[in-house]
Write a protein that holds these residues in place. Structure first.
Motif, PDB file in Angstrom:
ATOM      1  N   PRO A 176       2.300   5.174   5.049  1.00  0.00           N
ATOM      2  CA  PRO A 176       1.743   3.876   4.678  1.00  0.00           C
ATOM      3  C   PRO A 176       1.441   3.047   5.924  1.00  0.00           C
ATOM      4  N   PRO A 177       0.495   2.125   5.845  1.00  0.00           N
ATOM      5  CA  PRO A 177       0.159   1.332   7.032  1.00  0.00           C
ATOM      6  C   PRO A 177       1.351   0.525   7.522  1.00  0.00           C
ATOM      7  N   ILE A 201     -12.422   1.372  -7.611  1.00  0.00           N
ATOM      8  CA  ILE A 201     -12.734   1.238  -6.184  1.00  0.00           C
ATOM      9  C   ILE A 201     -11.479   0.747  -5.465  1.00  0.00           C
ATOM     10  N   ALA A 202     -10.945   1.580  -4.584  1.00  0.00           N
ATOM     11  CA  ALA A 202      -9.713   1.260  -3.874  1.00  0.00           C
ATOM     12  C   ALA A 202      -9.978   0.228  -2.775  1.00  0.00           C
ATOM     13  N   LEU A 203      -9.155  -0.823  -2.729  1.00  0.00           N
ATOM     14  CA  LEU A 203      -9.308  -1.909  -1.753  1.00  0.00           C
ATOM     15  C   LEU A 203      -8.028  -2.073  -0.934  1.00  0.00           C
ATOM     16  N   ILE A 204      -8.177  -2.640   0.242  1.00  0.00           N
ATOM     17  CA  ILE A 204      -7.045  -3.023   1.084  1.00  0.00           C
ATOM     18  C   ILE A 204      -7.364  -4.366   1.729  1.00  0.00           C
ATOM     19  N   ARG A 205      -6.317  -5.167   1.964  1.00  0.00           N
ATOM     20  CA  ARG A 205      -6.567  -6.435   2.637  1.00  0.00           C
ATOM     21  C   ARG A 205      -5.370  -6.838   3.486  1.00  0.00           C
ATOM     22  N   ALA A 206      -5.661  -7.674   4.489  1.00  0.00           N
ATOM     23  CA  ALA A 206      -4.659  -8.402   5.255  1.00  0.00           C
ATOM     24  C   ALA A 206      -5.020  -9.868   5.120  1.00  0.00           C
ATOM     25  N   ARG A 207      -4.122 -10.657   4.573  1.00  0.00           N
ATOM     26  CA  ARG A 207      -4.414 -12.074   4.347  1.00  0.00           C
ATOM     27  C   ARG A 207      -4.603 -12.804   5.666  1.00  0.00           C
ATOM     28  N   ALA A 208      -5.483 -13.802   5.664  1.00  0.00           N
ATOM     29  CA  ALA A 208      -5.709 -14.619   6.849  1.00  0.00           C
ATOM     30  C   ALA A 208      -4.396 -15.265   7.291  1.00  0.00           C
ATOM     31  N   ASN A 209      -4.200 -15.340   8.599  1.00  0.00           N
ATOM     32  CA  ASN A 209      -2.935 -15.853   9.125  1.00  0.00           C
ATOM     33  C   ASN A 209      -3.098 -17.153   9.914  1.00  0.00           C
ATOM     34  N   GLY A 210      -4.260 -17.793   9.797  1.00  0.00           N
ATOM     35  CA  GLY A 210      -4.482 -19.040  10.506  1.00  0.00           C
ATOM     36  C   GLY A 210      -4.257 -20.247   9.614  1.00  0.00           C
ATOM     37  N   ASP A 211      -4.793 -21.359  10.029  1.00  0.00           N
ATOM     38  CA  ASP A 211      -4.702 -22.593   9.256  1.00  0.00           C
ATOM     39  C   ASP A 211      -5.402 -22.402   7.915  1.00  0.00           C
ATOM     40  N   CYS A 265       0.822  -1.208   0.000  1.00  0.00           N
ATOM     41  CA  CYS A 265       0.000   0.000   0.000  1.00  0.00           C
ATOM     42  C   CYS A 265       0.861   1.265   0.000  1.00  0.00           C
ATOM     43  N   PRO A 266       0.487   2.255  -0.788  1.00  0.00           N
ATOM     44  CA  PRO A 266       1.181   3.542  -0.745  1.00  0.00           C
ATOM     45  C   PRO A 266       0.735   4.358   0.462  1.00  0.00           C
ATOM     46  N   ALA A 267       1.381   5.488   0.667  1.00  0.00           N
ATOM     47  CA  ALA A 267       0.917   6.422   1.689  1.00  0.00           C
ATOM     48  C   ALA A 267      -0.477   6.911   1.318  1.00  0.00           C
ATOM     49  N   PRO A 268      -1.339   7.131   2.302  1.00  0.00           N
ATOM     50  CA  PRO A 268      -2.695   7.618   1.988  1.00  0.00           C
ATOM     51  C   PRO A 268      -2.664   8.946   1.233  1.00  0.00           C
ATOM     52  N   SER A 269      -3.567   9.097   0.301  1.00  0.00           N
ATOM     53  CA  SER A 269      -3.714  10.367  -0.407  1.00  0.00           C
ATOM     54  C   SER A 269      -4.314  11.407   0.532  1.00  0.00           C
ATOM     55  N   GLN A 270      -4.290  12.662   0.113  1.00  0.00           N
ATOM     56  CA  GLN A 270      -4.900  13.688   0.955  1.00  0.00           C
ATOM     57  C   GLN A 270      -6.382  13.398   1.162  1.00  0.00           C
ATOM     58  N   ALA A 271      -7.070  12.946   0.116  1.00  0.00           N
ATOM     59  CA  ALA A 271      -8.501  12.662   0.247  1.00  0.00           C
ATOM     60  C   ALA A 271      -8.759  11.547   1.253  1.00  0.00           C
ATOM     61  N   GLN A 272      -7.775  10.669   1.435  1.00  0.00           N
ATOM     62  CA  GLN A 272      -7.903   9.600   2.434  1.00  0.00           C
ATOM     63  C   GLN A 272      -7.475  10.062   3.820  1.00  0.00           C
ATOM     64  N   ALA A 294      -5.933   1.083  10.917  1.00  0.00           N
ATOM     65  CA  ALA A 294      -5.968   1.798  12.198  1.00  0.00           C
ATOM     66  C   ALA A 294      -6.642   0.968  13.282  1.00  0.00           C
ATOM     67  N   PHE A 295      -7.635   0.183  12.916  1.00  0.00           N
ATOM     68  CA  PHE A 295      -8.409  -0.580  13.902  1.00  0.00           C
ATOM     69  C   PHE A 295      -8.166  -2.080  13.825  1.00  0.00           C
ATOM     70  N   ALA A 296      -7.206  -2.499  13.013  1.00  0.00           N
ATOM     71  CA  ALA A 296      -7.032  -3.928  12.752  1.00  0.00           C
ATOM     72  C   ALA A 296      -6.748  -4.725  14.011  1.00  0.00           C
ATOM     73  N   GLY A 297      -6.084  -4.106  14.996  1.00  0.00           N
ATOM     74  CA  GLY A 297      -5.803  -4.823  16.237  1.00  0.00           C
ATOM     75  C   GLY A 297      -7.051  -5.329  16.914  1.00  0.00           C
ATOM     76  N   ASP A 298      -8.168  -4.596  16.741  1.00  0.00           N
ATOM     77  CA  ASP A 298      -9.431  -5.015  17.356  1.00  0.00           C
ATOM     78  C   ASP A 298      -9.994  -6.274  16.706  1.00  0.00           C
ATOM     79  N   TYR A 299      -9.568  -6.562  15.479  1.00  0.00           N
ATOM     80  CA  TYR A 299     -10.158  -7.658  14.714  1.00  0.00           C
ATOM     81  C   TYR A 299      -9.155  -8.780  14.450  1.00  0.00           C
ATOM     82  N   ALA A 300      -8.078  -8.804  15.254  1.00  0.00           N
ATOM     83  CA  ALA A 300      -7.008  -9.784  15.025  1.00  0.00           C
ATOM     84  C   ALA A 300      -7.531 -11.220  15.078  1.00  0.00           C
TER      85      ALA A 300
END
Length: 511
Positions: free
Chosen positions: A54-55, A85-95, A42-49, A120-126
């Motif tokens: 970068p995350p 449509i801009a997307l972001i993801r973190a791949r599943a890290n389990g089995d 991911c790049p650094a967020p744009s001003q509109a974002q 920003a909130f990903a820790g809540d959904y680990a």
């Protein structure tokens, strides 16, 4: 909508996948359903974002990945132009053998960037990441997804300091004039996008996203406005709903006036709770002797600021509007109450910097004076969705009712209903249709102390979704939403449903 129009709309929805296969919107093989997402760091967020860095790398290693999905700009003409449509993801890290699919998030607004919010909130959904790819997106008109643009940063500074609670005919005329100027700037700078940012458009984007991500069902976590988006999705595509959670629930039965009045009551309740909390502690409350004294002093501060602003973030002054906005921002979470206390202490001494920083946060302004596009996008989506258009006379008649609901926020929220004055695009409906017969169960989480989406909306969402669809879960707490409160009961119920498919007993209460 008449039965014949409903049948026509459903028939059109059923034809869309076939039309998409035939259209050439810019993907390499002319098939939007077959497009392959090009995931990259991911790049650094744009001003509109919202700007920034970068995350950060994911806990335990791995990086966030971003991509752009092409969708029809106009869903009624899928052979026409496309929108990214801009997307972001973190791949599943389990089995890998236990991976369920993608879990798509919308964090609300409308107008919030999911591409910046999810990290920003990903820790809540680990825990959810053990079985899902965590995915979010910038809805059309937001962030990197063809953002709605209206005024420059300097012009927005001036716009947000206008008197939003006019006291006489001259101030009312000025508010109307400035609103028209702002809306004309949106039309001038975003004419291509404005007709295509309705919630129904975003819902169709999510169904395309589901298919492009390779999922047979849409697994979804919607927060605040994200619950409305999820409800509209369930209405349009009930058979495609997988495991879905709505948290901080928008009341889908209310028109804009009723919603604004409900927010007035909700923010007043949160202010009452804040004042009670401050004055009930063992140590002395620094902003008042009693709960009523706390509220009386705040009211006097706002009245004084209406006549004479105080220094805020140089060179801007803290106006009545800034202060009201900052107080509202601090009531979204109990974690912010200490900042509200500190901000009020300083404001009583003539220093408005903390309250102004809170207001800037609500408006999407960073400390460099740059604005994200959250407010323009919010207005554009709401005005495209909401059919009613309110006049000065309409609001003058309603102000007493709003003021009775909240002496502090009533005027502010009532006059906010002018925001769609002379908007370039007609509104779609009085309120969204979320009826979803045939959908899988949807977990609907209401918070009794929620200021922005009052608790009653959760029950109404359950009823509107239809029998056997909505499952109500109650959190007796404070702040906007429930899952991020860290309450173990709420998180256990939500996690058990999303991870294991265990639907909690309807009416379960966590406190």
């Amino acid at each position: 909508m008449s039965p014949s129009r409903i049948r026509t709309a459903l028939a059109a929805a059923a034809l869309l996948p076939a039309l998409l296969v035939a259209c050439g919107g810019g993907s390499k093989d002319g098939n939007l359903l077959a497009q392959k997402l090009d995931w990259k760091d991911c790049p650094a967020p744009s001003q509109a974002q919202g700007g920034g860095n970068p995350p950060s790398p994911l806990p335990g290693g791995g990086t966030w990945q971003c991509a752009t999905m092409e969708a029809p700009l106009d869903w009624s003409n899928p052979k026409g132009d496309t929108i990214g449509i801009a997307l972001i993801r973190a791949r599943a890290n389990g089995d890998p053998g236990k991976r369920i699919g993608s879990l798509i998030f919308n964090f609300g607004g409308p107008g919030g960037s999911g591409v910046t919010s999810l990290p920003a909130f990903a820790g809540d959904y680990a825990k959810l990441r053990t079985r899902y790819d965590l995915v979010s997106f910038d809805p059309r008109g937001v962030g990197r997804s063809d953002p709605v643009k209206c005024k420059s940063d300097a012009q927005l500074d001036e716009y947000f300091q206008q008197d939003a609670t006019p006291d006489d005919s001259a101030e009312r005329a000025q508010l109307v004039n400035r609103t028209k100027q702002f809306n004309a700037a949106c039309e001038k700078n975003s004419r291509r996008t404005l007709p295509h940012v309705r919630t129904t458009d975003a819902a169709r984007d999510m169904d395309l996203m589901r298919q492009v991500l390779g999922d047979s069902k849409l697994h979804y976590f919607g927060i605040s406005y994200g619950t409305e988006l999820g409800g509209v999705y369930a209405h349009l595509f009930p058979k495609n709903v997988g495991r879905a959670v709505f948290d901080g629930v928008v009341d889908p039965t209310k028109n804009p006036e009723q919603s604004a009045l409900g927010q007035a009551k909700g923010f007043q309740l949160a202010l009452d709770n804040f004042a009670d909390d401050c004055t009930s502690k063992v140590e002395e409350c620094p902003i008042g002797d009693t709960a009523q004294n706390v509220k009386d002093r705040i009211a006097k501060l706002l009245k004084d600021l209406d006549k004479k602003p105080i220094p805020g973030s140089f060179p801007r002054q803290l106006t009545q509007t800034d202060a009201t906005n900052g107080i509202a921002q601090s009531l979204y979470s109990k974690d912010f109450w200490e900042y509200l206390t500190a901000g009020l202490e300083e404001a009583y001494d003539g220093d408005g910097r903390i309250l102004m920083l809170l207001s800037d946060s609500m408006n999407g302004r960073n400390q460099n004076g740059e604005y994200s596009n959250i407010v323009p996008a919010n207005i554009a989506i709401n005005c495209a969705d909401d059919k009613p258009r309110y006049t000065v006379d309409d609001i003058k008649q309603k102000v007493p009712e709003f003021r009775a609901a909240s002496p502090l926020f009533g005027d502010f929220l009532a006059w906010g209903m002018l925001s769609c004055t002379n908007w370039a695009v007609p509104g779609a409906a009085d309120h969204p249709d979320v009826s979803a017969p045939g959908s899988a169960p949807i977990l609907v989480v209401g918070n009794t102390g929620d200021p922005a989406t009052p608790y009653e909306g959760a029950r109404r969402m359950v009823d509107a979704l239809g029998k056997g669809v909505g499952v109500e879960l109650t959190y007796k707490g404070q702040g906007h939403g429930a899952y991020d409160s860290k309450d173990k009961c709420i998180q256990s119920a939500v996690n058990s449903y999303l991870l294991d498919g265990k639907v909690p007993t309807a009416g379960t209460v966590c406190s």
